[in-house]
Design a protein around this motif. Structure first.
Motif, PDB file in Angstrom:
ATOM      1  N   GLU A  87       0.842  -1.203   0.000  1.00  0.00           N
ATOM      2  CA  GLU A  87       0.000   0.000   0.000  1.00  0.00           C
ATOM      3  C   GLU A  87       0.874   1.249   0.000  1.00  0.00           C
ATOM      4  OE1 GLU A  87      -3.016  -0.022   3.000  1.00  0.00           O
ATOM      5  OE2 GLU A  87      -3.302   2.129   2.906  1.00  0.00           O
ATOM      6  N   ASP A  88       0.496   2.219  -0.837  1.00  0.00           N
ATOM      7  CA  ASP A  88       1.250   3.470  -0.910  1.00  0.00           C
ATOM      8  C   ASP A  88       1.098   4.265   0.384  1.00  0.00           C
ATOM      9  OD1 ASP A  88       0.201   4.049  -4.386  1.00  0.00           O
ATOM     10  OD2 ASP A  88       1.596   2.602  -3.490  1.00  0.00           O
ATOM     11  N   GLN A  89       2.190   4.886   0.819  1.00  0.00           N
ATOM     12  CA  GLN A  89       2.144   5.690   2.040  1.00  0.00           C
ATOM     13  C   GLN A  89       2.903   6.996   1.846  1.00  0.00           C
ATOM     14  OE1 GLN A  89       3.624   3.130   5.208  1.00  0.00           O
ATOM     15  NE2 GLN A  89       1.541   2.619   5.799  1.00  0.00           N
ATOM     16  N   VAL A  90       2.380   8.055   2.461  1.00  0.00           N
ATOM     17  CA  VAL A  90       3.005   9.377   2.398  1.00  0.00           C
ATOM     18  C   VAL A  90       3.028   9.969   3.796  1.00  0.00           C
ATOM     19  CG1 VAL A  90       2.879  11.703   1.442  1.00  0.00           C
ATOM     20  CG2 VAL A  90       2.177   9.730   0.050  1.00  0.00           C
ATOM     21  N   THR A  91       4.196  10.420   4.230  1.00  0.00           N
ATOM     22  CA  THR A  91       4.352  11.045   5.546  1.00  0.00           C
ATOM     23  C   THR A  91       4.981  12.410   5.363  1.00  0.00           C
ATOM     24  OG1 THR A  91       4.662   8.884   6.587  1.00  0.00           O
ATOM     25  CG2 THR A  91       5.333  10.825   7.841  1.00  0.00           C
ATOM     26  N   GLN A  92       4.308  13.443   5.879  1.00  0.00           N
ATOM     27  CA  GLN A  92       4.827  14.798   5.760  1.00  0.00           C
ATOM     28  C   GLN A  92       5.318  15.300   7.117  1.00  0.00           C
ATOM     29  OE1 GLN A  92       1.316  16.203   2.876  1.00  0.00           O
ATOM     30  NE2 GLN A  92       2.959  17.730   3.086  1.00  0.00           N
ATOM     31  N   SER A  93       6.412  16.049   7.078  1.00  0.00           N
ATOM     32  CA  SER A  93       6.936  16.642   8.305  1.00  0.00           C
ATOM     33  C   SER A  93       7.551  18.003   8.004  1.00  0.00           C
ATOM     34  CB  SER A  93       7.987  15.710   8.927  1.00  0.00           C
ATOM     35  OG  SER A  93       9.084  15.528   8.032  1.00  0.00           O
ATOM     36  N   PRO A  94       7.518  18.921   8.997  1.00  0.00           N
ATOM     37  CA  PRO A  94       6.800  18.780  10.263  1.00  0.00           C
ATOM     38  C   PRO A  94       5.301  18.921  10.060  1.00  0.00           C
ATOM     39  CG  PRO A  94       7.653  20.987  10.063  1.00  0.00           C
ATOM     40  CD  PRO A  94       8.149  20.242   8.841  1.00  0.00           C
ATOM     41  N   GLU A  95       4.516  18.665  11.108  1.00  0.00           N
ATOM     42  CA  GLU A  95       3.069  18.863  11.019  1.00  0.00           C
ATOM     43  C   GLU A  95       2.740  20.340  10.900  1.00  0.00           C
ATOM     44  OE1 GLU A  95       1.713  14.983  13.692  1.00  0.00           O
ATOM     45  OE2 GLU A  95       0.965  16.986  14.139  1.00  0.00           O
ATOM     46  N   ALA A  96       3.513  21.167  11.603  1.00  0.00           N
ATOM     47  CA  ALA A  96       3.312  22.613  11.564  1.00  0.00           C
ATOM     48  C   ALA A  96       4.669  23.300  11.601  1.00  0.00           C
ATOM     49  CB  ALA A  96       2.446  23.070  12.730  1.00  0.00           C
ATOM     50  N   LEU A  97       4.761  24.426  10.920  1.00  0.00           N
ATOM     51  CA  LEU A  97       6.019  25.169  10.830  1.00  0.00           C
ATOM     52  C   LEU A  97       5.709  26.660  10.896  1.00  0.00           C
ATOM     53  CD1 LEU A  97       9.100  25.103  10.301  1.00  0.00           C
ATOM     54  CD2 LEU A  97       8.571  25.162   7.858  1.00  0.00           C
ATOM     55  N   ARG A  98       6.354  27.324  11.845  1.00  0.00           N
ATOM     56  CA  ARG A  98       6.200  28.774  11.967  1.00  0.00           C
ATOM     57  C   ARG A  98       7.501  29.451  11.567  1.00  0.00           C
ATOM     58  NH1 ARG A  98       1.845  30.419  15.161  1.00  0.00           N
ATOM     59  NH2 ARG A  98       0.676  28.697  16.098  1.00  0.00           N
ATOM     60  N   LEU A  99       7.418  30.397  10.664  1.00  0.00           N
ATOM     61  CA  LEU A  99       8.594  31.112  10.177  1.00  0.00           C
ATOM     62  C   LEU A  99       8.376  32.612  10.287  1.00  0.00           C
ATOM     63  CD1 LEU A  99       9.247  29.112   6.856  1.00  0.00           C
ATOM     64  CD2 LEU A  99      10.432  28.827   9.042  1.00  0.00           C
ATOM     65  N   GLN A 100       9.477  33.321  10.403  1.00  0.00           N
ATOM     66  CA  GLN A 100       9.437  34.762  10.273  1.00  0.00           C
ATOM     67  C   GLN A 100       9.558  35.113   8.789  1.00  0.00           C
ATOM     68  OE1 GLN A 100       8.335  35.579  13.732  1.00  0.00           O
ATOM     69  NE2 GLN A 100       9.105  37.390  12.649  1.00  0.00           N
ATOM     70  N   GLU A 101       8.969  36.194   8.406  1.00  0.00           N
ATOM     71  CA  GLU A 101       9.076  36.639   7.026  1.00  0.00           C
ATOM     72  C   GLU A 101      10.541  36.714   6.621  1.00  0.00           C
ATOM     73  OE1 GLU A 101       7.034  40.272   6.282  1.00  0.00           O
ATOM     74  OE2 GLU A 101       7.376  40.215   4.111  1.00  0.00           O
ATOM     75  N   GLY A 102      10.889  36.108   5.495  1.00  0.00           N
ATOM     76  CA  GLY A 102      12.261  36.102   5.014  1.00  0.00           C
ATOM     77  C   GLY A 102      13.100  34.929   5.493  1.00  0.00           C
ATOM     78  N   GLU A 103      12.572  34.123   6.422  1.00  0.00           N
ATOM     79  CA  GLU A 103      13.310  32.986   6.977  1.00  0.00           C
ATOM     80  C   GLU A 103      13.058  31.751   6.110  1.00  0.00           C
ATOM     81  OE1 GLU A 103      12.002  31.909  10.844  1.00  0.00           O
ATOM     82  OE2 GLU A 103      13.497  30.316  11.090  1.00  0.00           O
ATOM     83  N   SER A 104      14.018  31.355   5.335  1.00  0.00           N
ATOM     84  CA  SER A 104      13.861  30.217   4.417  1.00  0.00           C
ATOM     85  C   SER A 104      13.837  28.889   5.173  1.00  0.00           C
ATOM     86  CB  SER A 104      14.995  30.204   3.398  1.00  0.00           C
ATOM     87  OG  SER A 104      15.008  31.405   2.658  1.00  0.00           O
ATOM     88  N   SER A 105      13.149  27.897   4.624  1.00  0.00           N
ATOM     89  CA  SER A 105      13.058  26.578   5.250  1.00  0.00           C
ATOM     90  C   SER A 105      12.581  25.560   4.225  1.00  0.00           C
ATOM     91  CB  SER A 105      12.105  26.628   6.449  1.00  0.00           C
ATOM     92  OG  SER A 105      12.142  25.416   7.179  1.00  0.00           O
ATOM     93  N   SER A 106      12.429  24.309   4.681  1.00  0.00           N
ATOM     94  CA  SER A 106      11.993  23.224   3.797  1.00  0.00           C
ATOM     95  C   SER A 106      10.949  22.364   4.473  1.00  0.00           C
ATOM     96  CB  SER A 106      13.177  22.344   3.402  1.00  0.00           C
ATOM     97  OG  SER A 106      14.132  23.062   2.662  1.00  0.00           O
ATOM     98  N   LEU A 107      10.027  21.850   3.659  1.00  0.00           N
ATOM     99  CA  LEU A 107       9.035  20.887   4.101  1.00  0.00           C
ATOM    100  C   LEU A 107       9.394  19.538   3.482  1.00  0.00           C
ATOM    101  CD1 LEU A 107       7.671  23.683   4.425  1.00  0.00           C
ATOM    102  CD2 LEU A 107       5.535  22.627   3.694  1.00  0.00           C
ATOM    103  N   ASN A 108       9.162  18.473   4.256  1.00  0.00           N
ATOM    104  CA  ASN A 108       9.554  17.145   3.805  1.00  0.00           C
ATOM    105  C   ASN A 108       8.341  16.267   3.504  1.00  0.00           C
ATOM    106  OD1 ASN A 108      10.148  14.087   4.882  1.00  0.00           O
ATOM    107  ND2 ASN A 108      11.829  14.934   3.688  1.00  0.00           N
ATOM    108  N   CYS A 109       8.470  15.435   2.489  1.00  0.00           N
ATOM    109  CA  CYS A 109       7.447  14.459   2.120  1.00  0.00           C
ATOM    110  C   CYS A 109       8.154  13.131   1.848  1.00  0.00           C
ATOM    111  CB  CYS A 109       6.691  14.937   0.883  1.00  0.00           C
ATOM    112  SG  CYS A 109       5.567  13.699   0.163  1.00  0.00           S
TER     113      CYS A 109
END
Lengths: 114, 112
Positions: free
Chosen positions: A1-23
């Motif tokens: 069965e196909d599975q997908v997990t995303q992290s983090p569940e929630a992410l708070r950033l300041q304007e201009g603060e670069s980051s990444s979301l994972n899948c």
């Protein structure tokens, strides 16, 4: 069965603060990986499709990348209007009785503060 | 360009009442059509999909049914709503079985 997990569940950033979301995903033969943006109370909005490892797609401040096991959504210098839930989905091979079903992750809620 | 419509936008129904949600797509022919449900704080659950008029496949056995009376019309129905049917219902279309799916604005259903 196909599975997908995303992290983090929630992410708070300041304007201009670069980051990444994972899948992270497991699928028996990836046909495509999809990123969507969903604003509260609205339907998901299609962002990108990635088909093979090493592929990259860009749109404004967003860049999506793909490996054999995961995808990243990089957000460069985010603005408050980038605040939304970002959904990742995978599609296995079509053929036989398959129709190319999308399996979604639970999403990452991104909040960008001014 | 293609557009997808859903109505109503919001709906409050008592337990045991019937349900009919409608979805129509404009600007394309013979689309694949999908119904999803999204519970609060959770991902999307595929309910039904259709590759053509009168062709419906169910992903999850439940209190709901779907019909496709016309090429670009997809209807989600129930004879008797349950409390657990509350949620955000999304219709989507795609050009082919593979490829990206494009979502409508959704219907918020609250069963009391």
């Amino acid at each position: 069965e196909d599975q997908v997990t995303q992290s983090p569940e929630a992410l708070r950033l300041q304007e201009g603060e670069s980051s990444s979301l994972n899948c992270s995903y497991t699928v028996s033969g990836l046909r495509g990986l999809f990123w969507y943006r969903q604003d509260p109370g609205k339907g998901p909005e299609f962002l990108f499709t990635l088909y093979s490892a090493g592929e990259e797609k860009e749109k404004e401040r967003l860049k999506a990348t793909l490996t054999k096991k995961e995808s990243f959504l990089h957000i460069t210098a985010p603005k408050p209007e980038d605040s939304a839930t970002y959904l990742c989905a995978v599609q296995g091979p079509a053929g036989g009785t398959s129709y190319g079903k999308l399996t979604f992750g639970q999403g990452t809620i991104l909040t960008v503060h001014p | 360009s293609q557009t997808i419509h859903q109505w109503p936008a919001t709906l409050v129904q008592p337990v045991g009442s019937p349900l009919s949600l409608e979805c129509t797509v404009e600007g394309t022919s013979n689309p694949n059509l999908y119904w999803y449900r999204q519970a609060a704080g959770r991902g999307l659950q595929l309910l039904f999909y259709s590759v053509g008029i009168g062709q419906i496949s169910s992903e999850v056995p439940q209190n709901l049914s779907a019909s496709r009376p016309q090429d670009r019309q997809f209807i989600l129905s129930s004879k008797k709503l349950l409390l657990s049917d509350s949620g955000f219902y999304l219709c989507a279309w795609s050009v082919i079985a593979g490829g990206a799916q494009y979502f409508g604005p959704g219907t918020r259903l609250l069963v009391l």
